[in-house]
Design a protein around this motif. Structure first.
Motif, PDB file in Angstrom:
ATOM      1  N   TRP A  23       0.790  -1.202  -0.038  1.00 33.06           N
ATOM      2  CA  TRP A  23       0.056  -0.080  -0.032  1.00 33.06           C
ATOM      3  C   TRP A  23       0.991   1.350   0.007  1.00 33.06           C
ATOM      4  CZ3 TRP A  23      -0.505   4.350   2.985  1.00 33.06           C
ATOM      5  CH2 TRP A  23      -1.930   4.974   2.872  1.00 33.06           C
ATOM      6  N   SER A  24       0.390   2.206  -0.641  1.00 34.50           N
ATOM      7  CA  SER A  24       1.340   3.454  -0.856  1.00 34.50           C
ATOM      8  C   SER A  24       0.518   4.773  -0.850  1.00 34.50           C
ATOM      9  CB  SER A  24       2.204   3.460  -1.935  1.00 34.50           C
ATOM     10  OG  SER A  24       2.982   4.462  -2.324  1.00 34.50           O
ATOM     11  N   ARG A  25       0.919   5.545  -0.287  1.00 36.81           N
ATOM     12  CA  ARG A  25       0.429   6.937  -0.441  1.00 36.81           C
ATOM     13  C   ARG A  25       0.838   7.340  -1.754  1.00 36.81           C
ATOM     14  NH1 ARG A  25       3.125  10.208   4.392  1.00 36.81           N
ATOM     15  NH2 ARG A  25       4.778   9.266   3.473  1.00 36.81           N
ATOM     16  N   SER A  41      -0.327  -0.547  -4.544  1.00 38.37           N
ATOM     17  CA  SER A  41      -1.777   0.015  -4.491  1.00 38.37           C
ATOM     18  C   SER A  41      -1.553   1.457  -4.010  1.00 38.37           C
ATOM     19  CB  SER A  41      -2.597  -0.774  -3.517  1.00 38.37           C
ATOM     20  OG  SER A  41      -3.935  -0.417  -3.580  1.00 38.37           O
ATOM     21  N   LEU A  42      -1.806   2.373  -4.819  1.00 40.57           N
ATOM     22  CA  LEU A  42      -1.893   3.979  -4.531  1.00 40.57           C
ATOM     23  C   LEU A  42      -3.087   4.140  -3.851  1.00 40.57           C
ATOM     24  CD1 LEU A  42      -0.250   5.617  -7.655  1.00 40.57           C
ATOM     25  CD2 LEU A  42       1.014   4.672  -5.611  1.00 40.57           C
ATOM     26  N   SER A  43      -3.070   5.051  -2.866  1.00 39.51           N
ATOM     27  CA  SER A  43      -4.084   5.552  -2.185  1.00 39.51           C
ATOM     28  C   SER A  43      -4.324   7.008  -2.405  1.00 39.51           C
ATOM     29  CB  SER A  43      -3.852   5.152  -0.800  1.00 39.51           C
ATOM     30  OG  SER A  43      -5.055   5.917  -0.008  1.00 39.51           O
ATOM     31  N   VAL A  76       0.409  -1.068 -11.190  1.00 44.09           N
ATOM     32  CA  VAL A  76      -0.354  -0.177 -10.337  1.00 44.09           C
ATOM     33  C   VAL A  76      -1.887  -0.317 -10.169  1.00 44.09           C
ATOM     34  CG1 VAL A  76      -0.203   1.637 -12.197  1.00 44.09           C
ATOM     35  CG2 VAL A  76      -0.747   2.371  -9.797  1.00 44.09           C
ATOM     36  N   ALA A  77      -2.300  -0.369  -8.992  1.00 44.85           N
ATOM     37  CA  ALA A  77      -3.627  -0.373  -8.633  1.00 44.85           C
ATOM     38  C   ALA A  77      -4.061   0.961  -8.020  1.00 44.85           C
ATOM     39  CB  ALA A  77      -4.270  -1.591  -7.731  1.00 44.85           C
ATOM     40  N   VAL A  78      -5.220   1.340  -8.061  1.00 50.82           N
ATOM     41  CA  VAL A  78      -5.371   2.563  -7.222  1.00 50.82           C
ATOM     42  C   VAL A  78      -6.512   2.470  -6.122  1.00 50.82           C
ATOM     43  CG1 VAL A  78      -6.359   4.991  -7.473  1.00 50.82           C
ATOM     44  CG2 VAL A  78      -4.596   4.084  -9.247  1.00 50.82           C
ATOM     45  N   GLY A  79      -6.380   2.865  -5.114  1.00 53.91           N
ATOM     46  CA  GLY A  79      -7.356   2.760  -3.921  1.00 53.91           C
ATOM     47  C   GLY A  79      -8.049   4.143  -3.613  1.00 53.91           C
ATOM     48  N   PHE A  80      -9.333   4.245  -3.906  1.00 51.64           N
ATOM     49  CA  PHE A  80     -10.009   5.390  -3.397  1.00 51.64           C
ATOM     50  C   PHE A  80     -10.449   5.544  -2.165  1.00 51.64           C
ATOM     51  CE2 PHE A  80     -11.367   5.575  -8.248  1.00 51.64           C
ATOM     52  CZ  PHE A  80      -9.997   6.188  -8.673  1.00 51.64           C
ATOM     53  N   GLU A  81      -9.657   6.136  -1.345  1.00 51.76           N
ATOM     54  CA  GLU A  81     -10.124   6.425   0.260  1.00 51.76           C
ATOM     55  C   GLU A  81     -11.419   7.285   0.217  1.00 51.76           C
ATOM     56  OE1 GLU A  81      -7.978   7.994   4.164  1.00 51.76           O
ATOM     57  OE2 GLU A  81      -7.425   8.611   2.309  1.00 51.76           O
ATOM     58  N   ASP A  82     -12.354   6.628   1.215  1.00 52.49           N
ATOM     59  CA  ASP A  82     -13.523   7.339   1.507  1.00 52.49           C
ATOM     60  C   ASP A  82     -14.575   7.152   0.183  1.00 52.49           C
ATOM     61  OD1 ASP A  82     -15.094   8.238   3.549  1.00 52.49           O
ATOM     62  OD2 ASP A  82     -15.008  10.320   3.252  1.00 52.49           O
ATOM     63  N   SER A  83     -14.427   6.213  -0.421  1.00 50.08           N
ATOM     64  CA  SER A  83     -15.473   6.022  -1.624  1.00 50.08           C
ATOM     65  C   SER A  83     -16.837   6.377  -1.457  1.00 50.08           C
ATOM     66  CB  SER A  83     -15.178   4.806  -2.498  1.00 50.08           C
ATOM     67  OG  SER A  83     -13.911   4.610  -3.046  1.00 50.08           O
TER      68      SER A  83
END
Length: 370
Positions: free
Chosen positions: A71-73, A91-93, A130-137
């Motif tokens: 997991w990565s900022r 996984s970018l956040s 690269v995967a992208v994670g959407f915080e507070d979706s």
């Protein structure tokens, strides 16, 4: 095929008071490889996250076919750290709700989009998946959420992970959110990261699967921030035992859970789903009657599959049929109907006085007297 990302080593270690040693992390990876998860999130891309070089080397050497990620900022220094560590997948956040973008960070939506695109571009230039994670979706504007997902896909992200950061979704709303995003994409896969603030993390993950998500995150025992996230053991057991999806070893779950429980000082409760020692214990008359004849009447799967055992108990809630069946099994001839009535009354009185179920020896002694 539905897929699971295990996040015990990342989200799970964010549980207050939990800190796994390197040896414990290695053992956790070994258990996860046995169970058959599809990706292991080894930690956070940061020099401050302990043991990462050794853990990555260990995982690549012993389990070269096990996909692992960090997991990565969405920051250059963190992305470059991940590349230096030799990881292949990040996984970018990035936050997608105004509460996080504006209130927490003091930025705007345009900044979030450009920051995400720059992060994806850097990952790809470094040869990272690269995967992208959407915080507070779950609190994001739906139009912006769709837009961010499409932009991430166009930039090269292979997976979009939707996070219910504060656990406010219901299964219905989780399904709607996933359907909305999945319908906006051409090729990128959709995943979810669900939190358990209202006890729906696993249910929301399953609903996400049913509405177009291919991936869901889970942590053993549901470890994580606040009330934790979806429980790995529930996801694995449901996909394997209900959906009949191959590739999982559910028999490993109990030993893995005990290992993590001891390491995290999180005892497994007797009625913990899938893992608890008492989940196949029964005393109620109506259920006992069915279980004696066919265990599948009141059991969703065989206890042996998860290392448990069936305990059919005779006590204050047991009915006449169940008590007679048990006495027949024990080889005791209770006698006529009047004798049976006396036996039932005696069993219930004795169980109430004892405050629990009666042993076979106690049953035999009671029914022979009456």
């Amino acid at each position: 095929m539905y897929k699971i990302v295990d996040t015990t080593l990342r989200e799970g270690e964010q549980t207050p008071g939990v800190q796994f040693s390197l040896e414990q992390k290695k053992q956790i990876v070994s258990y996860l490889a046995q169970i058959g998860v599809h990706e292991v999130e080894l930690g956070i891309a940061s020099p401050l996250f302990s043991c990462l070089p050794e853990l990555i080397t260990y995982t690549h050497a012993l389990y070269p076919d096990l996909p692992c990620s960090l997991w990565s900022r969405c920051r250059e220094e963190d992305i470059r750290c991940a590349a230096t560590l030799g990881i292949r997948r990040v996984s970018l956040s990035i936050p997608v709700s105004d509460r996080h973008i504006v209130t927490k960070l003091g930025k705007n939506r345009e900044w979030a989009e450009q920051h995400m695109l720059a992060g994806i571009s850097l990952c790809m230039s470094l040869g990272l998946e690269v995967a992208v994670g959407f915080e507070d979706s779950s609190r994001a504007g739906t139009g912006f959420l769709q837009h961010m997902a499409r932009q991430a896909e166009r930039a090269g992200a292979w997976r979009i992970r939707l996070a219910d950061t504060v656990g406010i979704l219901s299964p219905g709303k989780a399904g709607d959110m996933v359907s909305l995003v999945a319908g906006s994409l051409q090729r990128a896969e959709v995943g979810v990261h669900t939190h358990n603030d209202f006890g729906m993390a696993t249910g929301n993950a399953i609903a996400a699967y049913e509405h177009g998500a291919l991936w869901a995150d889970g942590a053993m025992l549901g470890l994580g921030e606040r009330t934790g996230c979806a429980r790995l053991e529930e996801l694995v057991a449901y996909l394997s035992l209900v959906c009949e999806q191959p590739g999982f070893e559910v028999g490993v779950l109990k030993s893995f859970a005990r290992y993590v429980a001891e390491a995290a000082n999180e005892p497994v409760q007797a009625r913990h789903p899938v893992l608890g020692d008492a989940i196949f214990a029964c005393e109620t008359g109506l259920h006992l009657q069915g279980l004696f004849k066919d265990p599948q009447t009141y059991e969703p799967f065989s206890p042996e599959l998860v290392g448990a055992e069936r305990r059919l108990m005779i006590g204050a809630k047991s009915g006449r049929s169940a008590i007679r069946f048990q006495m027949d099994r024990l080889g005791v001839d209770v006698g006529n109907d009047d004798a049976m009535d006396r036996c039932v009354a005696a069993v219930r009185d004795a169980a109430r006085a004892k405050g629990g179920a009666l042993s076979d020896a106690e049953l035999i002694a009671l029914c022979r007297v009456h």
